[in-house]
Scaffold this active site. Structure first.
Site, mmCIF file in Angstrom:
data_model
loop_
_atom_site.group_PDB
_atom_site.id
_atom_site.type_symbol
_atom_site.label_atom_id
_atom_site.label_comp_id
_atom_site.label_asym_id
_atom_site.label_seq_id
_atom_site.Cartn_x
_atom_site.Cartn_y
_atom_site.Cartn_z
ATOM 1 N N CYS A 42 51.671 -51.961 8.643
ATOM 2 C CA CYS A 42 52.247 -52.269 7.405
ATOM 3 C C CYS A 42 53.733 -52.625 7.400
ATOM 4 C CB CYS A 42 52.152 -51.072 6.595
ATOM 5 S SG CYS A 42 50.415 -50.523 6.050
ATOM 6 N N LYS B 13 42.962 -40.777 9.476
ATOM 7 C CA LYS B 13 43.269 -42.171 10.043
ATOM 8 C C LYS B 13 44.116 -42.005 11.037
ATOM 9 C CE LYS B 13 45.938 -46.278 9.038
ATOM 10 N NZ LYS B 13 47.328 -45.677 9.400
ATOM 11 N N ASN B 14 45.446 -41.213 10.679
ATOM 12 C CA ASN B 14 46.748 -41.089 11.566
ATOM 13 C C ASN B 14 46.218 -40.192 12.696
ATOM 14 O OD1 ASN B 14 47.968 -43.090 10.172
ATOM 15 N ND2 ASN B 14 49.333 -41.757 9.190
ATOM 16 N N ARG C 202 41.933 -50.911 5.992
ATOM 17 C CA ARG C 202 42.540 -50.539 7.585
ATOM 18 C C ARG C 202 42.550 -48.883 7.730
ATOM 19 N NH1 ARG C 202 48.054 -51.710 8.228
ATOM 20 N NH2 ARG C 202 47.767 -50.125 9.456
ATOM 21 N N ARG D 293 49.704 -50.595 14.126
ATOM 22 C CA ARG D 293 50.851 -49.931 14.654
ATOM 23 C C ARG D 293 50.535 -49.073 15.810
ATOM 24 N NH1 ARG D 293 55.704 -51.338 13.907
ATOM 25 N NH2 ARG D 293 56.988 -49.694 14.708
ATOM 26 N N ARG E 130 61.199 -51.408 11.565
ATOM 27 C CA ARG E 130 60.194 -50.325 12.053
ATOM 28 C C ARG E 130 60.758 -50.172 13.485
ATOM 29 N NH1 ARG E 130 54.165 -49.616 9.941
ATOM 30 N NH2 ARG E 130 54.726 -47.502 10.537
ATOM 31 N N PRO E 131 62.077 -49.314 13.908
ATOM 32 C CA PRO E 131 62.566 -49.194 15.001
ATOM 33 C C PRO E 131 61.701 -48.465 15.891
ATOM 34 C CG PRO E 131 64.018 -48.111 13.554
ATOM 35 C CD PRO E 131 62.766 -48.717 12.735
ATOM 36 N N ILE E 132 61.701 -48.709 17.170
ATOM 37 C CA ILE E 132 60.935 -47.831 18.242
ATOM 38 C C ILE E 132 62.137 -47.195 19.123
ATOM 39 C CG2 ILE E 132 58.794 -48.951 17.970
ATOM 40 C CD1 ILE E 132 59.354 -50.146 20.663
ATOM 41 N N ASP E 133 63.295 -47.154 18.879
ATOM 42 C CA ASP E 133 64.180 -46.668 19.727
ATOM 43 C C ASP E 133 64.041 -45.132 20.215
ATOM 44 O OD1 ASP E 133 65.064 -46.188 16.965
ATOM 45 O OD2 ASP E 133 66.650 -44.953 17.921
ATOM 46 N N GLN E 134 63.324 -44.350 19.450
ATOM 47 C CA GLN E 134 63.126 -43.143 19.711
ATOM 48 C C GLN E 134 62.007 -42.818 20.782
ATOM 49 O OE1 GLN E 134 65.211 -40.478 19.006
ATOM 50 N NE2 GLN E 134 66.360 -42.434 18.153
ATOM 51 N N ASP F 205 53.269 -41.635 2.748
ATOM 52 C CA ASP F 205 52.346 -42.420 2.373
ATOM 53 C C ASP F 205 51.487 -42.140 1.183
ATOM 54 O OD1 ASP F 205 53.089 -43.767 4.850
ATOM 55 O OD2 ASP F 205 51.236 -42.491 5.844
HETATM 56 C C1 UD1 Z 1 53.819 -42.949 10.800
HETATM 57 C C2 UD1 Z 1 52.543 -43.372 9.848
HETATM 58 C C3 UD1 Z 1 52.839 -43.833 8.705
HETATM 59 C C4 UD1 Z 1 53.938 -43.144 7.693
HETATM 60 C C5 UD1 Z 1 55.099 -42.799 8.777
HETATM 61 C C6 UD1 Z 1 55.791 -41.538 8.179
HETATM 62 C C7 UD1 Z 1 51.127 -43.777 11.631
HETATM 63 C C8 UD1 Z 1 50.006 -44.869 12.232
HETATM 64 N N1 UD1 Z 1 51.655 -44.174 10.720
HETATM 65 O O1 UD1 Z 1 54.285 -44.339 10.952
HETATM 66 O O2 UD1 Z 1 51.830 -44.260 8.002
HETATM 67 O O3 UD1 Z 1 54.499 -43.719 6.785
HETATM 68 O O4 UD1 Z 1 54.596 -41.918 9.845
HETATM 69 O O5 UD1 Z 1 55.215 -40.541 7.648
HETATM 70 O O6 UD1 Z 1 50.748 -42.652 11.773
HETATM 71 N N2 UD1 Z 1 62.353 -44.258 13.085
HETATM 72 C C9 UD1 Z 1 63.481 -44.798 13.853
HETATM 73 N N3 UD1 Z 1 63.149 -44.694 15.360
HETATM 74 C C10 UD1 Z 1 62.035 -44.876 15.838
HETATM 75 C C11 UD1 Z 1 60.864 -44.440 15.096
HETATM 76 C C12 UD1 Z 1 61.176 -44.096 13.562
HETATM 77 O O7 UD1 Z 1 64.560 -44.908 13.531
HETATM 78 O O8 UD1 Z 1 61.989 -44.905 17.336
HETATM 79 C C13 UD1 Z 1 62.441 -44.305 11.831
HETATM 80 C C14 UD1 Z 1 61.561 -44.943 10.941
HETATM 81 O O9 UD1 Z 1 62.369 -46.337 10.688
HETATM 82 C C15 UD1 Z 1 61.439 -44.299 9.387
HETATM 83 C C16 UD1 Z 1 61.439 -42.739 10.238
HETATM 84 O O10 UD1 Z 1 62.198 -42.843 11.355
HETATM 85 O O11 UD1 Z 1 62.597 -44.477 8.852
HETATM 86 C C17 UD1 Z 1 60.005 -42.345 10.324
HETATM 87 O O12 UD1 Z 1 59.295 -43.215 11.014
HETATM 88 P P1 UD1 Z 1 58.101 -42.761 11.961
HETATM 89 O O13 UD1 Z 1 57.765 -41.188 11.548
HETATM 90 O O14 UD1 Z 1 58.159 -42.985 13.233
HETATM 91 O O15 UD1 Z 1 56.905 -43.612 11.444
HETATM 92 P P2 UD1 Z 1 55.379 -44.100 12.100
HETATM 93 O O16 UD1 Z 1 55.228 -43.318 13.215
HETATM 94 O O17 UD1 Z 1 55.793 -45.662 12.508
#
Ligand code: UD1
Length: 435
Positions: A120, A22-23, A403, A96, A125-129, A310
């Site tokens: 989920c 899936k991912n 999903r 997502r 779920r920040p996207i700053d990175q 997961d």
């Molecule tokens: C993806 C997976 C999700 C899995 C996660 C961790 C998909 C569609 N989803 O989610 O099922 O649980 O990887 O293996 O592939 N973070 C920040 N800033 C950012 C992005 C992330 O601080 O810009 C933090 C998040 O809050 C979290 C950690 O980094 O604590 C890991 O998140 P991330 O690896 O980005 O997860 P997703 O890609 O959203």
């Protein structure tokens, strides 16, 4: 609306075929937007998240040709849209991975606009990175009013060195996609190393990109001017495989989990062995057997190659019936990701959550109850508990499960489980006349 009805307590036996990851799929389908020519994807999982993304590409003007249930040919050559029209917002807000369209549109058109993504609910779920990486590549980014808007000044992103402050799967993927066609060389440091990161890199390379180092913590990308068509077969789903392995651990029995890459499952296999579950590895399968009592363990989730977050809910469900005390610690998501605990408690589980840890006291047996799938993997956890429990378990809100799991009911039934998907009758007033 539908729900699962499970008559638990039956050991699982036979063989289950694991679907595509899936991912990986939810990253590769948006990335296909960058491809000029026909891109054939094989071993695509038949789940609602991939369906949603294929719908989005169709709305954008791509030709989407399903060859069979798991093979699709995508032709995005004539897509010109860099803004998602309003009728698609409900779709992009549902999942997502819709935010990977930002990286793909930026790489293809130098501009992008989409809604904030859904997916989920693990709390914040920040996207700053993502923003940091795409900004470093030269995009002007704006996140406001529920939308993400991006624009690369003169139309093409420029390669650079980016250090991620946090190991993020999503940010690594978004930046990789965008950088594939950026001018010059991009180096991304402190990246995620999950199998689907490597799969995305392999996909991009087979379409003409030059991505190296995926699977290590530094990825180096030499931008090419455009990607070309080709054929790519996705890897099997590590988490789907792990879910069936956990189900055997909980319900007992012996199952061959086929079409897997055993190396991707090592973190799960070794934890299951500690729990007194036999796991034997073949070339593309694992044999999982549990006859005796489970042993308690402690586990902590970490980015790959650590124990996957997961799989955390599913393993906690198994540990509910392991004599003694186990501690499950969440090391990836800040809020602990323990919303499923309340559901397992309805089935007689003894679990207390404190900060980032769930303290599980193993009980003799679980008892069927009416429970909810709080999210995708939380849903898998209550299904596993239901398969192990005595009596009848009803699982509601199963759209979350659909999903990410292809034909979950069919696959468990083939293993001898008594699980059905049934329609929930809608509440009607007594004088309601359907005719
Ligand atoms: C993806 C997976 C999700 C899995 C996660 C961790 C998909 C569609 N989803 O989610 O099922 O649980 O990887 O293996 O592939 N973070 C920040 N800033 C950012 C992005 C992330 O601080 O810009 C933090 C998040 O809050 C979290 C950690 O980094 O604590 C890991 O998140 P991330 O690896 O980005 O997860 P997703 O890609 O959203």
């Amino acid at each position: 609306m539908e729900k699962y009805v499970i008559h638990g307590g039956k050991p699982l036996r036979g063989s289950v075929e694991i679907s595509g990851a899936k991912n990986a799929a939810v990253a590769i389908i948006p990335a296909a937007l960058m491809v000029h020519g026909v891109c054939r994807l094989e071993n695509l999982p038949e789940i609602s998240d991939t369906d949603t993304l294929l719908h989005i590409l169709t709305y954008l003007g791509a030709k989407v040709n399903m060859i069979n249930r798991t093979t699709v040919e995508l032709d995005c050559t004539h897509v010109q849209m860099d803004i998602l029209p309003e009728r698609m917002w409900a779709l992009t807000r549902k999942i997502r991975a819709s935010y990977y369209l930002i990286g793909a549109m930026l790489g293809r058109f130098g501009k992008a606009r989409t809604t904030m993504p859904g997916g989920c609910n693990f709390g914040l779920r920040p996207i700053d990175q993502h923003i940091k990486g795409l900004t470093a590549l030269g995009a002007e980014m704006d996140v406001s009013g529920g939308f993400i808007t991006a624009s690369a000044g003169d139309g093409r992103l420029k390669g650079t060195t980016i250090y991620l402050d946090k190991v993020s799967v999503g940010a690594t993927i978004n930046i990789m996609i965008a950088a594939a066609t950026a001018e010059g060389r991009t180096v991304i440091e402190n990246v995620a190393r999950e199998p689907h990161i490597v799969d995305l890199a392999n996909f991009l390379n087979s379409m003409g990109a030059d991505v190296r180092g995926a699977g290590t913590d530094v990825i180096k990308i030499r931008g090419v001017s455009q990607l070309h068509g080709g054929t790519y077969t996705l890897i099997p789903d590590q988490i789907e495989a792990g879910t069936y392995m956990a189900a055997v651990a909980a319900a007992g029995g012996a199952v061959r989990v086929s079409n897997v890459i055993p190396k991707h499952l090592e973190c799960i296999s070794s934890k299951l062995r500690e729990m007194n579950v036999e796991v034997e590895e073949g070339d593309d399968y694992v044999l999982v057997r549990r006859d005796g009592p489970l042993h308690q363990v402690n586990l902590k989730t970490m980015p790959y190659p650590g124990f996957p977050t997961d799989m955390q809910p599913q393993m906690a469900a198994v540990l509910c019936c392991a004599p003694g005390d186990s501690i499950v610690t969440e090391g990836v998501w800040a809020n602990g990701r323990f919303r499923y605990v309340g559901e397992l408690k309805k089935m007689g589980a003894q679990i207390e959550v404190e900060d980032q840890s769930a303290f599980v006291h193993g009980v003799d047996h679980l008892t069927g109850a009416v429970v909810k799938a709080c999210d995708l993997r939380a849903g898998a956890a209550v299904v596993i508990a239901g398969l192990a429990a005595g009596g009848v378990t009803e699982v509601e809100d199963i759209t979350y499960i659909e999903r990410g799991y292809q034909d979950l009911v069919g696959k468990f039934r083939a293993l001898g489980a008594d699980i059905q998907c049934v329609q929930i009758p809608e509440d009607r007033p007594a004088n309601w006349n359907a005719g």
